[in-house]
Motif scaffolding. Sequence first.
Motif, PDB file in Angstrom:
ATOM      1  N   VAL A  54      16.261   2.836  12.660  1.00 14.11           N
ATOM      2  CA  VAL A  54      15.194   1.928  12.244  1.00 14.11           C
ATOM      3  C   VAL A  54      15.039   0.749  13.214  1.00 14.11           C
ATOM      4  CG1 VAL A  54      14.483   0.284  10.449  1.00 14.11           C
ATOM      5  CG2 VAL A  54      15.328   2.551   9.803  1.00 14.11           C
ATOM      6  N   ILE A  55      16.158   0.217  13.693  1.00 18.67           N
ATOM      7  CA  ILE A  55      16.097  -1.033  14.456  1.00 18.67           C
ATOM      8  C   ILE A  55      15.908  -0.846  15.962  1.00 18.67           C
ATOM      9  CG2 ILE A  55      17.472  -2.227  12.726  1.00 18.67           C
ATOM     10  CD1 ILE A  55      19.889  -2.038  14.574  1.00 18.67           C
ATOM     11  N   ILE A  56      16.113   0.377  16.480  1.00 18.76           N
ATOM     12  CA  ILE A  56      15.926   0.562  17.927  1.00 18.76           C
ATOM     13  C   ILE A  56      14.442   0.475  18.287  1.00 18.76           C
ATOM     14  CG2 ILE A  56      18.005   1.964  18.189  1.00 18.76           C
ATOM     15  CD1 ILE A  56      16.222   4.447  18.215  1.00 18.76           C
ATOM     16  N   PRO A  57      14.109   0.170  19.547  1.00 24.10           N
ATOM     17  CA  PRO A  57      12.697   0.106  19.966  1.00 24.10           C
ATOM     18  C   PRO A  57      11.999   1.453  19.743  1.00 24.10           C
ATOM     19  CG  PRO A  57      14.135  -0.863  21.627  1.00 24.10           C
ATOM     20  CD  PRO A  57      15.041  -0.211  20.626  1.00 24.10           C
ATOM     21  N   SER A  58      10.728   1.408  19.387  1.00 21.98           N
ATOM     22  CA  SER A  58       9.990   2.629  19.071  1.00 21.98           C
ATOM     23  C   SER A  58       9.897   3.578  20.268  1.00 21.98           C
ATOM     24  CB  SER A  58       8.584   2.293  18.568  1.00 21.98           C
ATOM     25  OG  SER A  58       7.871   1.558  19.539  1.00 21.98           O
ATOM     26  N   THR A  59       9.881   3.019  21.482  1.00 22.97           N
ATOM     27  CA  THR A  59       9.821   3.887  22.667  1.00 22.97           C
ATOM     28  C   THR A  59      11.090   4.726  22.799  1.00 22.97           C
ATOM     29  OG1 THR A  59      10.639   2.012  23.986  1.00 22.97           O
ATOM     30  CG2 THR A  59       8.254   2.411  23.968  1.00 22.97           C
ATOM     31  N   LEU A  60      12.234   4.119  22.514  1.00 24.44           N
ATOM     32  CA  LEU A  60      13.503   4.845  22.558  1.00 24.44           C
ATOM     33  C   LEU A  60      13.563   5.855  21.412  1.00 24.44           C
ATOM     34  CD1 LEU A  60      16.313   5.370  23.681  1.00 24.44           C
ATOM     35  CD2 LEU A  60      17.137   3.400  22.353  1.00 24.44           C
ATOM     36  N   ARG A  61      13.077   5.448  20.239  1.00 29.55           N
ATOM     37  CA  ARG A  61      13.075   6.353  19.091  1.00 29.55           C
ATOM     38  C   ARG A  61      12.240   7.591  19.393  1.00 29.55           C
ATOM     39  NH1 ARG A  61      10.675   3.280  15.876  1.00 29.55           N
ATOM     40  NH2 ARG A  61      12.532   2.117  15.254  1.00 29.55           N
ATOM     41  N   GLU A  62      11.112   7.398  20.024  1.00 27.33           N
ATOM     42  CA  GLU A  62      10.238   8.521  20.366  1.00 27.33           C
ATOM     43  C   GLU A  62      10.947   9.496  21.313  1.00 27.33           C
ATOM     44  OE1 GLU A  62       5.824   9.409  22.343  1.00 27.33           O
ATOM     45  OE2 GLU A  62       6.469   7.354  21.925  1.00 27.33           O
ATOM     46  N   LYS A  63      11.660   8.958  22.305  1.00 26.75           N
ATOM     47  CA  LYS A  63      12.372   9.810  23.255  1.00 26.75           C
ATOM     48  C   LYS A  63      13.460  10.623  22.558  1.00 26.75           C
ATOM     49  CE  LYS A  63      11.592   6.893  27.334  1.00 26.75           C
ATOM     50  NZ  LYS A  63      12.228   6.030  28.360  1.00 26.75           N
ATOM     51  N   ILE A  64      14.189   9.983  21.639  1.00 27.17           N
ATOM     52  CA  ILE A  64      15.266  10.671  20.923  1.00 27.17           C
ATOM     53  C   ILE A  64      14.705  11.799  20.063  1.00 27.17           C
ATOM     54  CG2 ILE A  64      17.009  10.410  19.113  1.00 27.17           C
ATOM     55  CD1 ILE A  64      17.498   7.570  20.196  1.00 27.17           C
ATOM     56  N   TYR A  65      13.631  11.510  19.340  1.00 26.32           N
ATOM     57  CA  TYR A  65      13.040  12.523  18.466  1.00 26.32           C
ATOM     58  C   TYR A  65      12.506  13.703  19.278  1.00 26.32           C
ATOM     59  CZ  TYR A  65      13.318  10.335  13.877  1.00 26.32           C
ATOM     60  OH  TYR A  65      13.770   9.835  12.690  1.00 26.32           O
ATOM     61  N   LYS A  66      11.815  13.401  20.357  1.00 25.08           N
ATOM     62  CA  LYS A  66      11.200  14.472  21.134  1.00 25.08           C
ATOM     63  C   LYS A  66      12.237  15.308  21.882  1.00 25.08           C
ATOM     64  CE  LYS A  66       6.519  12.715  21.767  1.00 25.08           C
ATOM     65  NZ  LYS A  66       5.475  12.311  22.732  1.00 25.08           N
ATOM     66  N   ARG A  67      13.320  14.683  22.293  1.00 21.56           N
ATOM     67  CA  ARG A  67      14.312  15.420  23.085  1.00 21.56           C
ATOM     68  C   ARG A  67      15.333  16.142  22.217  1.00 21.56           C
ATOM     69  NH1 ARG A  67      16.870  13.193  28.580  1.00 21.56           N
ATOM     70  NH2 ARG A  67      14.690  13.609  29.078  1.00 21.56           N
ATOM     71  N   PHE A  68      15.723  15.536  21.083  1.00 14.29           N
ATOM     72  CA  PHE A  68      16.807  16.104  20.301  1.00 14.29           C
ATOM     73  C   PHE A  68      16.417  16.578  18.908  1.00 14.29           C
ATOM     74  CE2 PHE A  68      18.758  12.952  23.185  1.00 14.29           C
ATOM     75  CZ  PHE A  68      19.548  13.818  23.935  1.00 14.29           C
ATOM     76  N   LEU A  69      15.554  15.841  18.225  1.00 11.99           N
ATOM     77  CA  LEU A  69      15.260  16.146  16.820  1.00 11.99           C
ATOM     78  C   LEU A  69      14.019  16.988  16.622  1.00 11.99           C
ATOM     79  CD1 LEU A  69      16.167  12.663  15.265  1.00 11.99           C
ATOM     80  CD2 LEU A  69      17.625  14.670  15.601  1.00 11.99           C
ATOM     81  N   HIS A  70      12.949  16.636  17.308  1.00  5.37           N
ATOM     82  CA  HIS A  70      11.708  17.414  17.260  1.00  5.37           C
ATOM     83  C   HIS A  70      11.461  17.945  18.670  1.00  5.37           C
ATOM     84  CE1 HIS A  70       9.996  15.133  13.533  1.00  5.37           C
ATOM     85  NE2 HIS A  70      11.291  15.360  13.434  1.00  5.37           N
ATOM     86  N   LYS A  71      12.133  18.990  19.025  1.00  3.57           N
ATOM     87  CA  LYS A  71      12.122  19.460  20.406  1.00  3.57           C
ATOM     88  C   LYS A  71      10.711  19.760  20.881  1.00  3.57           C
ATOM     89  CE  LYS A  71      16.820  21.254  20.307  1.00  3.57           C
ATOM     90  NZ  LYS A  71      17.672  22.449  20.485  1.00  3.57           N
ATOM     91  N   GLY A  72      10.379  19.241  22.059  1.00  5.07           N
ATOM     92  CA  GLY A  72       9.032  19.372  22.607  1.00  5.07           C
ATOM     93  C   GLY A  72       8.670  20.782  22.979  1.00  5.07           C
TER      94      GLY A  72
END
Length: 281
Positions: free
Chosen positions: A262-280
């Motif tokens: 929740v507290i990390i910057p949204s740009t970092l959150r987007e990278k984490i989701y796209k790379r690890f959680l919601h694979k591109g």
Amino acid sequence: MVDNKLNYPRFSVLMSVYKKENPSFLDEALKSVENQTVVPQQIVIVEDGKLTAGLNEVLETHKKFFEGDFTVIKSIENRGLGLSLRLGTRFVKNDWIARMDSDDIASPKRFELQLDKIVNDANLVLVGGQIDEFEGDINNITGFRSVPTSDVEIREFLKWRNPFNHPTVMIKKEVLENVGGYEGKGKLEDYFLWAKIISSGYEVSNLPEILVHMRTDAGMYSRRGDLKNLKYILNLRNYLRKLGIISITQMIAGDVIMISNVIIPSTLREKIYKRFLHKGA
């Protein structure tokens, strides 16, 4: 179109709509439901507060041409998804409820695949599936959210992440009511529901196929950083502990992970989701 008189159970589609949604997206969502190889006997729409003229026009058009029962429930004020679905459940006339969001697009054989699974496993009370994510055009795939398929894997996954893609699920109405139904839990109304169902010992499953194409936008990752979510996240982790799904150690570890998300910057959150959680794509 597949004959609904096969030994498939009767089912209703449950959807909530509110004023900020795009009429053309709603139109596409409803068309994807109506053009299924197996169509529902009922569509239940909950108006979560007063809608715009454009949204009302879409609903009137589909109500006029849908061959089944098109039920529209009007809620005076915006109450959020959980409470809207709780209200809509009361007006479902059939044994099974298929969830659908008002801006997503169902794959053409979604309901047929789920009903086949239900017919072949009499113990199942909840079946979901996979999603892909797109921006703008449905062919512009930006990611996928894969969830486990077996009951055992789902129970383990539940400890750390949401084990179902909510807009894909089909759930037995009787079981939904038995566990207390949807509740107003911020953006985690579905996660709380899965915990209730799974802890009650019911059998659940996910299909390996993509059942829904989920529409995303640039603001999706920033919304996950809304501090209002923290209360519900911490309540959820504590609820999982009380149900015996996770240990105290697992609860604390999960709290740290969720708070960090929740507290990390949204740009970092987007990278984490796209790379690890919601694979591109």
